[in-house]
Design a protein around this motif. Sequence first.
Motif, PDB file in Angstrom:
ATOM      1  N   MET A   1     -32.343  19.482  92.638  1.00  0.00           N
ATOM      2  CA  MET A   1     -31.057  19.401  92.310  1.00  0.00           C
ATOM      3  C   MET A   1     -30.373  20.573  91.894  1.00  0.00           C
ATOM      4  SD  MET A   1     -29.601  16.657  89.227  1.00  0.00           S
ATOM      5  CE  MET A   1     -30.179  15.217  90.325  1.00  0.00           C
ATOM      6  N   ALA A   2     -29.083  20.823  92.079  1.00  0.00           N
ATOM      7  CA  ALA A   2     -28.523  22.069  91.472  1.00  0.00           C
ATOM      8  C   ALA A   2     -28.426  22.009  89.973  1.00  0.00           C
ATOM      9  CB  ALA A   2     -27.192  21.997  92.060  1.00  0.00           C
ATOM     10  N   SER A   3     -28.587  23.301  89.300  1.00  0.00           N
ATOM     11  CA  SER A   3     -28.310  23.259  87.788  1.00  0.00           C
ATOM     12  C   SER A   3     -26.838  22.913  87.348  1.00  0.00           C
ATOM     13  CB  SER A   3     -28.755  24.594  87.325  1.00  0.00           C
ATOM     14  OG  SER A   3     -27.501  25.573  87.881  1.00  0.00           O
ATOM     15  N   MET A   4     -26.770  22.667  86.156  1.00  0.00           N
ATOM     16  CA  MET A   4     -25.736  22.079  85.728  1.00  0.00           C
ATOM     17  C   MET A   4     -24.606  23.435  85.560  1.00  0.00           C
ATOM     18  SD  MET A   4     -27.119  20.249  82.252  1.00  0.00           S
ATOM     19  CE  MET A   4     -25.416  20.131  81.394  1.00  0.00           C
ATOM     20  N   ARG A   5     -24.966  24.501  85.645  1.00  0.00           N
ATOM     21  CA  ARG A   5     -23.994  25.645  85.661  1.00  0.00           C
ATOM     22  C   ARG A   5     -23.444  25.726  86.850  1.00  0.00           C
ATOM     23  NH1 ARG A   5     -26.350  31.517  83.811  1.00  0.00           N
ATOM     24  NH2 ARG A   5     -26.112  30.243  81.725  1.00  0.00           N
ATOM     25  N   ASP A   6     -24.359  25.519  88.237  1.00  0.00           N
ATOM     26  CA  ASP A   6     -23.745  25.692  89.382  1.00  0.00           C
ATOM     27  C   ASP A   6     -22.923  24.634  89.710  1.00  0.00           C
ATOM     28  OD1 ASP A   6     -25.479  27.928  90.004  1.00  0.00           O
ATOM     29  OD2 ASP A   6     -27.177  26.850  90.628  1.00  0.00           O
ATOM     30  N   ILE A   7     -23.413  23.121  89.232  1.00  0.00           N
ATOM     31  CA  ILE A   7     -22.322  22.016  89.465  1.00  0.00           C
ATOM     32  C   ILE A   7     -20.908  22.571  88.855  1.00  0.00           C
ATOM     33  CG2 ILE A   7     -22.022  19.727  89.041  1.00  0.00           C
ATOM     34  CD1 ILE A   7     -24.965  19.371  89.050  1.00  0.00           C
ATOM     35  N   LYS A   8     -20.995  23.085  87.623  1.00  0.00           N
ATOM     36  CA  LYS A   8     -19.727  23.006  86.786  1.00  0.00           C
ATOM     37  C   LYS A   8     -18.843  24.195  87.321  1.00  0.00           C
ATOM     38  CE  LYS A   8     -17.997  23.779  82.045  1.00  0.00           C
ATOM     39  NZ  LYS A   8     -18.690  23.869  80.585  1.00  0.00           N
ATOM     40  N   ARG A   9     -19.626  25.322  87.796  1.00  0.00           N
ATOM     41  CA  ARG A   9     -18.775  26.270  88.686  1.00  0.00           C
ATOM     42  C   ARG A   9     -18.141  25.867  89.855  1.00  0.00           C
ATOM     43  NH1 ARG A   9     -22.875  31.185  89.402  1.00  0.00           N
ATOM     44  NH2 ARG A   9     -22.543  31.138  87.214  1.00  0.00           N
ATOM     45  N   ARG A  10     -18.993  25.059  90.695  1.00  0.00           N
ATOM     46  CA  ARG A  10     -18.431  24.567  91.919  1.00  0.00           C
ATOM     47  C   ARG A  10     -17.032  23.604  91.741  1.00  0.00           C
ATOM     48  NH1 ARG A  10     -21.560  21.079  96.648  1.00  0.00           N
ATOM     49  NH2 ARG A  10     -19.853  20.999  98.165  1.00  0.00           N
ATOM     50  N   LYS A  11     -17.542  22.857  90.693  1.00  0.00           N
ATOM     51  CA  LYS A  11     -16.490  21.754  90.451  1.00  0.00           C
ATOM     52  C   LYS A  11     -15.185  22.605  89.945  1.00  0.00           C
ATOM     53  CE  LYS A  11     -15.410  18.006  87.162  1.00  0.00           C
ATOM     54  NZ  LYS A  11     -15.696  17.274  85.941  1.00  0.00           N
ATOM     55  N   GLY A  12     -15.120  23.639  89.084  1.00  0.00           N
ATOM     56  CA  GLY A  12     -14.019  24.265  88.666  1.00  0.00           C
ATOM     57  C   GLY A  12     -13.238  25.110  89.926  1.00  0.00           C
ATOM     58  N   SER A  13     -14.275  25.623  91.007  1.00  0.00           N
ATOM     59  CA  SER A  13     -13.514  26.016  92.344  1.00  0.00           C
ATOM     60  C   SER A  13     -12.667  24.943  92.955  1.00  0.00           C
ATOM     61  CB  SER A  13     -14.666  26.596  93.096  1.00  0.00           C
ATOM     62  OG  SER A  13     -14.304  27.115  94.255  1.00  0.00           O
ATOM     63  N   ILE A  14     -13.349  23.755  92.993  1.00  0.00           N
ATOM     64  CA  ILE A  14     -12.596  22.846  93.904  1.00  0.00           C
ATOM     65  C   ILE A  14     -11.414  22.195  93.174  1.00  0.00           C
ATOM     66  CG2 ILE A  14     -12.794  20.449  94.536  1.00  0.00           C
ATOM     67  CD1 ILE A  14     -15.849  20.996  94.948  1.00  0.00           C
ATOM     68  N   GLN A  15     -11.437  22.251  91.875  1.00  0.00           N
ATOM     69  CA  GLN A  15     -10.071  21.889  91.067  1.00  0.00           C
ATOM     70  C   GLN A  15      -9.199  22.775  91.362  1.00  0.00           C
ATOM     71  OE1 GLN A  15     -11.895  21.716  87.032  1.00  0.00           O
ATOM     72  NE2 GLN A  15     -11.903  19.329  87.216  1.00  0.00           N
ATOM     73  N   SER A  16      -9.498  24.205  91.279  1.00  0.00           N
ATOM     74  CA  SER A  16      -8.654  25.155  91.647  1.00  0.00           C
ATOM     75  C   SER A  16      -7.760  25.231  92.938  1.00  0.00           C
ATOM     76  CB  SER A  16      -9.103  26.777  91.289  1.00  0.00           C
ATOM     77  OG  SER A  16      -9.777  26.799  90.099  1.00  0.00           O
ATOM     78  N   THR A  17      -8.787  24.669  94.005  1.00  0.00           N
ATOM     79  CA  THR A  17      -8.347  24.732  95.312  1.00  0.00           C
ATOM     80  C   THR A  17      -7.292  23.341  95.476  1.00  0.00           C
ATOM     81  OG1 THR A  17     -10.308  25.665  96.230  1.00  0.00           O
ATOM     82  CG2 THR A  17      -9.008  24.158  97.839  1.00  0.00           C
ATOM     83  N   GLN A  18      -7.851  22.335  94.804  1.00  0.00           N
ATOM     84  CA  GLN A  18      -6.830  21.063  94.616  1.00  0.00           C
ATOM     85  C   GLN A  18      -5.526  21.455  94.005  1.00  0.00           C
ATOM     86  OE1 GLN A  18      -7.880  18.005  91.789  1.00  0.00           O
ATOM     87  NE2 GLN A  18      -7.652  16.542  93.456  1.00  0.00           N
TER      88      GLN A  18
END
Length: 287
Positions: A1-18
Amino acid sequence: MASMRDIKRRKGSIQSTQQITKAMKLVSTVKLQRAKQRAEQSKAYFKCMYETVTSVLAKSGNLNHPYLRGGDSTKKAVIVITSNRGLAGGYNSNVVKLVTQGGFNKEDLRIYAVGKKGKDALNRYGYEIVEEDSDIIEEPLYVDAMALSSRVLEAYAKGEVGEIYLAYTGFKNTVVHEPTLLKLLPVEPEKQTETAQDKDSKALMSFEPDDDEALDLIIPKYVTSLIYGGLIEAVASENGARMQAMDSATSNAEEMIDHLSLMYNRARQGSITQELTEIIAGANAIS
């Protein structure tokens, strides 16, 4: 499972794209309303123009005119109308397929590209690009269609091409857009169903002063009108396709954000559980 930091970073990237896809959807929606109104207001005129000219020629007998018999050249001019920008789903690729999968011989086609996406795609496939008029599609004007029509008709009159086609996306409604390949020249009169009234009146169409002079005036205006109609419908179809694509992208981003939020909460819960387990184990060891 990905780390919390990686998940949070990816979530922020997708939110910016959204946020970007939401903004692009709003822009396309505003442009669509204006383009849709323009297309719907002019569609009846261009449809009537096409039906009238083909009906007139169907009742004109066997006229020996260059616009009707075609040229001796095997070359075909294709006016390809696409967009200058992507992110519109399959809008551009569907128009390109009309040319690449239309049963034409690649060596016989001369492309008049209106839109960078169509020009770049057909150039990669090795088609001959005669000219590019990308600026026209940004804000189509009748004078632009007239200028393009005159250049293509000049090539037709000189015998450089024997047929002229128009490839564009027809606008039906906000969600339905139909890639269309229309033959402009030589004009092929439609075979009309004969009614009882037609049987009573079988007089051929007469021209004043003569058929050659009349057709020299009618056919160029007919070709110009169809090109202009194709440009207007293409703009409306482009914005409709982009609005749908951005709406779909926004929805997909929302689903991914929800999934990543669930993964983050699970990882956080697992981390807290592990810390509690270590604290309890350490306390038991001391006691």
